[in-house]
Design an enzyme around this catalytic site. Structure first.
Site, short mmCIF file in Angstrom:
data_model
loop_
_atom_site.label_atom_id
_atom_site.label_comp_id
_atom_site.label_asym_id
_atom_site.label_seq_id
_atom_site.Cartn_x
_atom_site.Cartn_y
_atom_site.Cartn_z
N GLY A 45 -44.48 27.17 11.44
CA GLY A 45 -45.51 27.67 10.54
C GLY A 45 -46.28 26.49 9.98
CD GLN A 50 -47.60 22.70 5.62
OE1 GLN A 50 -47.71 23.78 6.18
NE2 GLN A 50 -46.51 21.95 5.70
CB CYS A 98 -41.63 22.06 3.96
SG CYS A 98 -43.42 22.09 3.79
CG LEU A 99 -43.90 20.72 9.75
CD1 LEU A 99 -45.12 21.15 10.55
CD2 LEU A 99 -42.95 19.89 10.61
CG HIS A 140 -42.13 27.85 3.67
ND1 HIS A 140 -41.08 27.03 3.31
CD2 HIS A 140 -43.14 27.01 4.03
CE1 HIS A 140 -41.46 25.77 3.43
NE2 HIS A 140 -42.69 25.72 3.88
CD GLU A 141 -45.86 28.00 6.70
OE1 GLU A 141 -46.77 27.29 6.23
OE2 GLU A 141 -44.80 27.52 7.14
CG HIS A 144 -47.52 25.46 2.24
ND1 HIS A 144 -47.27 24.24 1.67
CD2 HIS A 144 -46.55 25.62 3.17
CE1 HIS A 144 -46.21 23.68 2.24
NE2 HIS A 144 -45.75 24.50 3.16
#
Ligand code: NI
Length: 184
Positions: A45, A50, A98-99, A140-141, A144
């Site tokens: 994702g 990001q 998370c990236l 989660h996304e 963001h």
């Protein structure tokens, strides 16, 4: 184009992202770059903040991990201007990463079932219900886009224990295999 992933400490990750009007310039290219960037960094994702864009879009593609869970099959979508219109089910704890926060994974409690309204890449409206792992990824996304990170949802004690690691990320002192944008 593979873009650098913005790390914890970057102001853009803390802003509430803006709605995307139909005909937003360059959106097709942005979506392509988001998928390339996500695949390059082995994510499932990715949200626009990001990659440094404060706009309301995130993408998911769980095909690399779909053998893990039946619910992940065909879970590939573009979510534009999403709204989570209901949260149902139980609170479930799952270990998230998370990236933008490399090297840290923590148990996070979230709802097991959600209904989301969103537009796809052609600006067609959808309303879908998701359960289990997909519901987890979406929440989660979606966070963001609200300027929230999973580390906001862990206990104060855990956050205190992670403080020095998070400070290192903020200083760009991380080793990852994908392109990153230093917060400073
Ligand atoms: Ni994330």
């Amino acid at each position: 184009m593979i873009l650098p992933v913005y790390l914890y400490g970057s102001p853009v990750l803390r802003k509430r992202a803006e709605e995307i009007p139909e005909g937003y310039p360059g959106l097709k290219g942005i979506i392509e770059s988001m998928f390339e960037t996500m695949y390059h960094s082995d994510g499932i994702g990715l949200a626009a903040p990001q990659i440094g864009l404060s706009i309301r879009i995130f993408i998911v593609d769980a095909s690399p991990v779909e053998s893990d869970d039946e619910s992940l099959k065909d879970f590939k979508r573009v979510f534009i201007n999403p709204e989570i219109i209901s949260y149902e089910g139980d609170n479930v704890i799952y270990n998230e990463g998370c990236l933008s926060i490399p090297g840290i994974r923590e148990d996070v409690s979230r709802e097991s079932k959600i209904t989301i309204r969103y537009q796809d890449e052609h600006f067609e409206q959808h309303e879908e219900q998701f359960e289990g792992y997909p519901a987890r990824i979406i929440q989660h996304e979606f966070d963001h886009l609200e300027g929230k990170l999973f580390t906001d949802k862990i206990s104060l004690l855990r956050r205190r224990l992670l403080k020095s690691k998070l400070n290192e990320i903020t200083r760009g002192k991380v080793e990852v295999k994908y392109k990153i944008k230093n917060p400073r």
